[in-house]
Scaffold this motif. Sequence first.
Motif, mmCIF file in Angstrom:
data_model
loop_
_atom_site.group_PDB
_atom_site.id
_atom_site.type_symbol
_atom_site.label_atom_id
_atom_site.label_comp_id
_atom_site.label_asym_id
_atom_site.label_seq_id
_atom_site.Cartn_x
_atom_site.Cartn_y
_atom_site.Cartn_z
ATOM 1 N N PRO A 41 6.324 2.247 3.084
ATOM 2 C CA PRO A 41 6.168 0.800 2.915
ATOM 3 C C PRO A 41 5.717 0.098 4.191
ATOM 4 O O PRO A 41 6.068 0.489 5.302
ATOM 5 C CB PRO A 41 7.573 0.339 2.500
ATOM 6 C CG PRO A 41 8.210 1.545 1.908
ATOM 7 C CD PRO A 41 7.675 2.708 2.708
ATOM 8 N N LYS A 90 -1.075 -5.666 0.459
ATOM 9 C CA LYS A 90 -0.788 -4.374 -0.172
ATOM 10 C C LYS A 90 -1.777 -3.354 0.341
ATOM 11 O O LYS A 90 -2.987 -3.577 0.343
ATOM 12 C CB LYS A 90 -0.906 -4.502 -1.692
ATOM 13 C CG LYS A 90 -0.384 -3.295 -2.446
ATOM 14 C CD LYS A 90 1.129 -3.251 -2.414
ATOM 15 C CE LYS A 90 1.677 -2.149 -3.308
ATOM 16 N NZ LYS A 90 1.419 -0.806 -2.868
ATOM 17 N N GLU A 147 0.426 2.684 -0.875
ATOM 18 C CA GLU A 147 1.763 2.216 -0.523
ATOM 19 C C GLU A 147 2.679 2.224 -1.743
ATOM 20 O O GLU A 147 2.281 1.791 -2.824
ATOM 21 C CB GLU A 147 1.682 0.806 0.053
ATOM 22 C CG GLU A 147 3.013 0.261 0.516
ATOM 23 C CD GLU A 147 2.923 -1.179 0.983
ATOM 24 O OE1 GLU A 147 3.972 -1.728 1.382
ATOM 25 O OE2 GLU A 147 1.823 -1.764 0.943
ATOM 26 N N ARG A 176 6.978 -2.310 -3.274
ATOM 27 C CA ARG A 176 7.796 -3.056 -2.325
ATOM 28 C C ARG A 176 9.013 -3.627 -3.049
ATOM 29 O O ARG A 176 9.117 -4.831 -3.300
ATOM 30 C CB ARG A 176 6.979 -4.168 -1.678
ATOM 31 C CG ARG A 176 5.906 -3.643 -0.746
ATOM 32 C CD ARG A 176 5.195 -4.763 -0.026
ATOM 33 N NE ARG A 176 4.109 -4.255 0.789
ATOM 34 C CZ ARG A 176 3.285 -5.031 1.502
ATOM 35 N NH1 ARG A 176 3.438 -6.343 1.491
ATOM 36 N NH2 ARG A 176 2.315 -4.494 2.211
#
Length: 356
Positions: free
Chosen positions: A322, A329, A333, A336
């Motif tokens: 993260p 973004k 990834e 979140r």
Amino acid sequence: MASERVTLTVVDPDAEREVVLSSPNKVIWPDVGITKAELAEYFQIVSGPFLEANGDRPVSLERFRDGVGSASAPKAEGFFSKNPPKGTPDYVDAVTVTYNSGRRHPQIVLNRPSAIVWAAQMNTIVFHPWASLASDPDNPVELRIDLDPQPGTSFVDAVPAALALREVLQEVGLTAFVKTSGNRGLHVFAPIEPMHEFLDVRHAVIAAGRELERRMPEKVTTNWWKEERGERVFIDFNQANRDRTMAGAYSPRALPGATVSTPVHWDELEGLDPAGFTVRSIPTRLEELGDAWQGMQDAPGRIDTLLEWWERDRADGLGELPFPPEFPKMPGEPPRVQPSKKVAAHWDEDGAPVEE
């Protein structure tokens, strides 16, 4: 009534400059009685090693108009200055940098003692330099790893983690240097050739952190979410991002004891008390022992092997980690969201929220 003002004569390499200091008797650290004038004097004394570590770089100034609170009072409120404020003198330099949003803007650069004293006049306590130079702000000259003890652990737990991390970095051809954070942790730096941009260096930090985690799984963690860290030292890989910084070498901290983030020799770590490094004690330390980071940038290394480790780990299923919440973004990834609150059906394979 006009506030008290004094004019300081500051010796720069090219000239003597006069810097006006308002409210010199204002107490910055009430628990130890350090005033604004004493802080300005400290910066003049340590300006050589301070600029060696933090000069010629974009830097953010953490400013505290009302000084630092005491141990028994609420924490003082500060704010950050990145761009040169109106009225910045011509001896304070600037460079245009690109932020993670893509926005470009001038950012302060400190290149002479008078500029540091000016920052003190602006109520700066903590200096946050980038890992790159003003001449090439997109490519870091340092790999930086923040070892952050979590609740239930302390500075004592960060010491063996730092020593083991030093061994990891030696194995990939990097020479590591260490400093106290000025609080509970340790910062490990390794000079690198400016051949890679911030995202690559972040991946190199993650690769080193994962290797350290394999060797000390009960002692350190790369888990971003606090609920998953446990009583371990967190390897804060996100401090390697663009525009993410930590307190610079010889920068004071906004803590009641006026502690300083201090470069140390590796053989000093065992039994070290970081609370002993303060605005008042560092000048004597430098006079007696010199700068532990002197010549740090003389022989930078390369992160090629760490990037190979990153690719190896990706092939083994260990992907991106993260990013901080203010970042856009990023490709690959994960979601979140705290693991305890994650509902798989609400996220796609790229970690983006699914619209209902």
